[in-house]
Design a protein around this motif. Structure first.
Motif, PDB file in Angstrom:
ATOM      1  N   MET A 134       0.836  -1.165   0.000  1.00 27.79           N
ATOM      2  CA  MET A 134       0.000   0.000   0.000  1.00 27.79           C
ATOM      3  C   MET A 134       0.893   1.243   0.000  1.00 27.79           C
ATOM      4  O   MET A 134       1.833   1.330   0.776  1.00 27.79           O
ATOM      5  N   LEU A 135       0.594   2.186  -0.871  1.00 28.37           N
ATOM      6  CA  LEU A 135       1.364   3.416  -0.992  1.00 28.37           C
ATOM      7  C   LEU A 135       0.768   4.509  -0.117  1.00 28.37           C
ATOM      8  O   LEU A 135      -0.442   4.711  -0.095  1.00 28.37           O
ATOM      9  N   LEU A 136       1.637   5.213   0.592  1.00 28.52           N
ATOM     10  CA  LEU A 136       1.228   6.362   1.402  1.00 28.52           C
ATOM     11  C   LEU A 136       2.149   7.527   1.080  1.00 28.52           C
ATOM     12  O   LEU A 136       3.369   7.337   0.987  1.00 28.52           O
ATOM     13  N   VAL A 137       1.585   8.711   0.902  1.00 29.42           N
ATOM     14  CA  VAL A 137       2.394   9.906   0.696  1.00 29.42           C
ATOM     15  C   VAL A 137       2.612  10.558   2.054  1.00 29.42           C
ATOM     16  O   VAL A 137       1.657  10.913   2.746  1.00 29.42           O
ATOM     17  N   ILE A 138       3.891  10.679   2.439  1.00 33.73           N
ATOM     18  CA  ILE A 138       4.275  11.248   3.723  1.00 33.73           C
ATOM     19  C   ILE A 138       5.290  12.359   3.432  1.00 33.73           C
ATOM     20  O   ILE A 138       6.468  12.088   3.210  1.00 33.73           O
ATOM     21  N   LYS A 139       4.843  13.575   3.409  1.00 34.08           N
ATOM     22  CA  LYS A 139       5.711  14.692   3.022  1.00 34.08           C
ATOM     23  C   LYS A 139       6.811  14.994   4.028  1.00 34.08           C
ATOM     24  O   LYS A 139       7.778  15.648   3.703  1.00 34.08           O
ATOM     25  N   TRP A 140       6.697  14.518   5.259  1.00 34.65           N
ATOM     26  CA  TRP A 140       7.688  14.824   6.290  1.00 34.65           C
ATOM     27  C   TRP A 140       8.845  13.835   6.342  1.00 34.65           C
ATOM     28  O   TRP A 140       9.619  13.843   7.290  1.00 34.65           O
ATOM     29  N   LEU A 141       8.997  12.984   5.318  1.00 35.12           N
ATOM     30  CA  LEU A 141      10.171  12.107   5.277  1.00 35.12           C
ATOM     31  C   LEU A 141      11.434  12.967   5.268  1.00 35.12           C
ATOM     32  O   LEU A 141      11.417  14.092   4.760  1.00 35.12           O
ATOM     33  N   PRO A 142      12.519  12.474   5.799  1.00 35.09           N
ATOM     34  CA  PRO A 142      13.767  13.248   5.789  1.00 35.09           C
ATOM     35  C   PRO A 142      14.129  13.731   4.378  1.00 35.09           C
ATOM     36  O   PRO A 142      13.777  13.087   3.380  1.00 35.09           O
ATOM     37  N   ARG A 143      14.825  14.844   4.322  1.00 34.74           N
ATOM     38  CA  ARG A 143      15.170  15.477   3.041  1.00 34.74           C
ATOM     39  C   ARG A 143      15.834  14.511   2.062  1.00 34.74           C
ATOM     40  O   ARG A 143      15.557  14.543   0.865  1.00 34.74           O
ATOM     41  N   SER A 144      16.705  13.651   2.543  1.00 31.44           N
ATOM     42  CA  SER A 144      17.461  12.746   1.671  1.00 31.44           C
ATOM     43  C   SER A 144      16.682  11.490   1.282  1.00 31.44           C
ATOM     44  O   SER A 144      17.178  10.669   0.522  1.00 31.44           O
ATOM     45  N   VAL A 145      15.459  11.335   1.789  1.00 31.48           N
ATOM     46  CA  VAL A 145      14.663  10.128   1.543  1.00 31.48           C
ATOM     47  C   VAL A 145      13.475  10.463   0.642  1.00 31.48           C
ATOM     48  O   VAL A 145      12.665  11.313   0.976  1.00 31.48           O
ATOM     49  N   SER A 146      13.384   9.775  -0.498  1.00 32.87           N
ATOM     50  CA  SER A 146      12.233   9.987  -1.376  1.00 32.87           C
ATOM     51  C   SER A 146      11.188   8.894  -1.200  1.00 32.87           C
ATOM     52  O   SER A 146      10.013   9.103  -1.492  1.00 32.87           O
ATOM     53  N   ALA A 147      11.632   7.720  -0.729  1.00 31.47           N
ATOM     54  CA  ALA A 147      10.708   6.611  -0.497  1.00 31.47           C
ATOM     55  C   ALA A 147      11.303   5.693   0.560  1.00 31.47           C
ATOM     56  O   ALA A 147      12.519   5.654   0.755  1.00 31.47           O
ATOM     57  N   MET A 148      10.413   4.943   1.215  1.00 34.50           N
ATOM     58  CA  MET A 148      10.855   4.041   2.272  1.00 34.50           C
ATOM     59  C   MET A 148       9.833   2.913   2.406  1.00 34.50           C
ATOM     60  O   MET A 148       8.631   3.162   2.375  1.00 34.50           O
ATOM     61  N   ALA A 149      10.321   1.710   2.554  1.00 32.05           N
ATOM     62  CA  ALA A 149       9.449   0.563   2.778  1.00 32.05           C
ATOM     63  C   ALA A 149       9.388   0.271   4.272  1.00 32.05           C
ATOM     64  O   ALA A 149      10.408  -0.010   4.897  1.00 32.05           O
ATOM     65  N   LEU A 163       6.229   4.241   1.742  1.00 36.92           N
ATOM     66  CA  LEU A 163       6.028   5.656   2.005  1.00 36.92           C
ATOM     67  C   LEU A 163       6.728   6.465   0.916  1.00 36.92           C
ATOM     68  O   LEU A 163       7.892   6.208   0.601  1.00 36.92           O
ATOM     69  N   LEU A 164       6.011   7.409   0.345  1.00 36.88           N
ATOM     70  CA  LEU A 164       6.556   8.261  -0.707  1.00 36.88           C
ATOM     71  C   LEU A 164       6.539   9.704  -0.236  1.00 36.88           C
ATOM     72  O   LEU A 164       5.567  10.144   0.378  1.00 36.88           O
ATOM     73  N   LYS A 165       7.574  10.430  -0.550  1.00 35.11           N
ATOM     74  CA  LYS A 165       7.633  11.838  -0.162  1.00 35.11           C
ATOM     75  C   LYS A 165       6.701  12.689  -1.028  1.00 35.11           C
ATOM     76  O   LYS A 165       6.114  13.652  -0.554  1.00 35.11           O
ATOM     77  N   TYR A 166       6.574  12.314  -2.309  1.00 39.62           N
ATOM     78  CA  TYR A 166       5.746  13.068  -3.258  1.00 39.62           C
ATOM     79  C   TYR A 166       4.833  12.116  -4.018  1.00 39.62           C
ATOM     80  O   TYR A 166       5.252  11.024  -4.409  1.00 39.62           O
ATOM     81  N   ARG A 167       3.622  12.537  -4.259  1.00 37.08           N
ATOM     82  CA  ARG A 167       2.634  11.714  -4.956  1.00 37.08           C
ATOM     83  C   ARG A 167       3.105  11.284  -6.348  1.00 37.08           C
ATOM     84  O   ARG A 167       2.854  10.167  -6.776  1.00 37.08           O
ATOM     85  N   ASP A 168       3.809  12.146  -7.058  1.00 35.97           N
ATOM     86  CA  ASP A 168       4.232  11.807  -8.423  1.00 35.97           C
ATOM     87  C   ASP A 168       5.234  10.650  -8.461  1.00 35.97           C
ATOM     88  O   ASP A 168       5.444  10.036  -9.506  1.00 35.97           O
ATOM     89  N   LEU A 169       5.837  10.296  -7.334  1.00 38.33           N
ATOM     90  CA  LEU A 169       6.733   9.138  -7.290  1.00 38.33           C
ATOM     91  C   LEU A 169       5.976   7.823  -7.452  1.00 38.33           C
ATOM     92  O   LEU A 169       6.574   6.791  -7.738  1.00 38.33           O
ATOM     93  N   SER A 170       4.659   7.865  -7.304  1.00 36.37           N
ATOM     94  CA  SER A 170       3.858   6.637  -7.428  1.00 36.37           C
ATOM     95  C   SER A 170       3.863   6.091  -8.853  1.00 36.37           C
ATOM     96  O   SER A 170       3.439   4.962  -9.073  1.00 36.37           O
ATOM     97  N   THR A 171       4.369   6.852  -9.807  1.00 38.43           N
ATOM     98  CA  THR A 171       4.469   6.368 -11.192  1.00 38.43           C
ATOM     99  C   THR A 171       5.894   5.936 -11.545  1.00 38.43           C
ATOM    100  O   THR A 171       6.146   5.521 -12.672  1.00 38.43           O
ATOM    101  N   ASN A 172       6.809   6.038 -10.595  1.00 36.31           N
ATOM    102  CA  ASN A 172       8.199   5.660 -10.833  1.00 36.31           C
ATOM    103  C   ASN A 172       8.344   4.153 -10.601  1.00 36.31           C
ATOM    104  O   ASN A 172       8.542   3.697  -9.472  1.00 36.31           O
ATOM    105  N   SER A 173       8.265   3.384 -11.667  1.00 41.29           N
ATOM    106  CA  SER A 173       8.236   1.921 -11.542  1.00 41.29           C
ATOM    107  C   SER A 173       9.542   1.350 -10.995  1.00 41.29           C
ATOM    108  O   SER A 173       9.522   0.348 -10.279  1.00 41.29           O
ATOM    109  N   VAL A 174      10.673   1.968 -11.307  1.00 38.60           N
ATOM    110  CA  VAL A 174      11.953   1.476 -10.787  1.00 38.60           C
ATOM    111  C   VAL A 174      12.015   1.686  -9.272  1.00 38.60           C
ATOM    112  O   VAL A 174      12.378   0.774  -8.520  1.00 38.60           O
ATOM    113  N   LEU A 175      11.639   2.867  -8.821  1.00 37.34           N
ATOM    114  CA  LEU A 175      11.612   3.157  -7.385  1.00 37.34           C
ATOM    115  C   LEU A 175      10.666   2.211  -6.644  1.00 37.34           C
ATOM    116  O   LEU A 175      11.015   1.649  -5.605  1.00 37.34           O
TER     117      LEU A 175
END
Length: 106
Positions: free
Chosen positions: A1-16, A22-34
């Motif tokens: 399940m994907l969740l957008v969490i804008k308060w992730l640390p600056r150096s983190v764009s995603a985290m399992a 957890l995604l820092k930005y909603r548009d990362l939900s289309t990044n298939s490699v990530l």
């Protein structure tokens, strides 16, 4: 399940964090490699029954940090990250991955 969490640390764009990615930005939900990279982490977490994954990950990070004296190098050399980065562009990897494949990267 994907969740957008804008308060992730600056150096983190995603985290399992099982069972979430957890995604820092909603548009990362289309990044298939990530997303594939993070799904590999979810599989690793399942195999190690979640909590041992986090303990191993943290302890290995500390060891690598002492070894390399550099955060980025330490992070990239954690066995879980090596497996995920090596296979993130192989979208069939999780279908063919064998149980405890992480041992290949230790």
């Amino acid at each position: 399940m994907l969740l957008v969490i804008k308060w992730l640390p600056r150096s983190v764009s995603a985290m399992a964090l099982y069972p979430f990615v957890l995604l820092k930005y909603r548009d990362l939900s289309t990044n298939s490699v990530l997303l594939n990279h993070e799904k590999i982490h979810l599989r690793q977490q399942i195999e190690l029954l979640v909590l041992p994954f986090y303990i191993w990950y943290f302890l290995e990070y500390i060891v690598r940090l002492l070894q390399y004296r550099n955060h980025q190098q330490a992070y990239l050399n954690i066995c879980f990250e090596r497996e995920a980065y090596t296979n993130e562009k192989d979208f069939n990897y999780l279908k063919k991955r064998t149980w405890l494949m992480i041992l290949k990267y230790v």
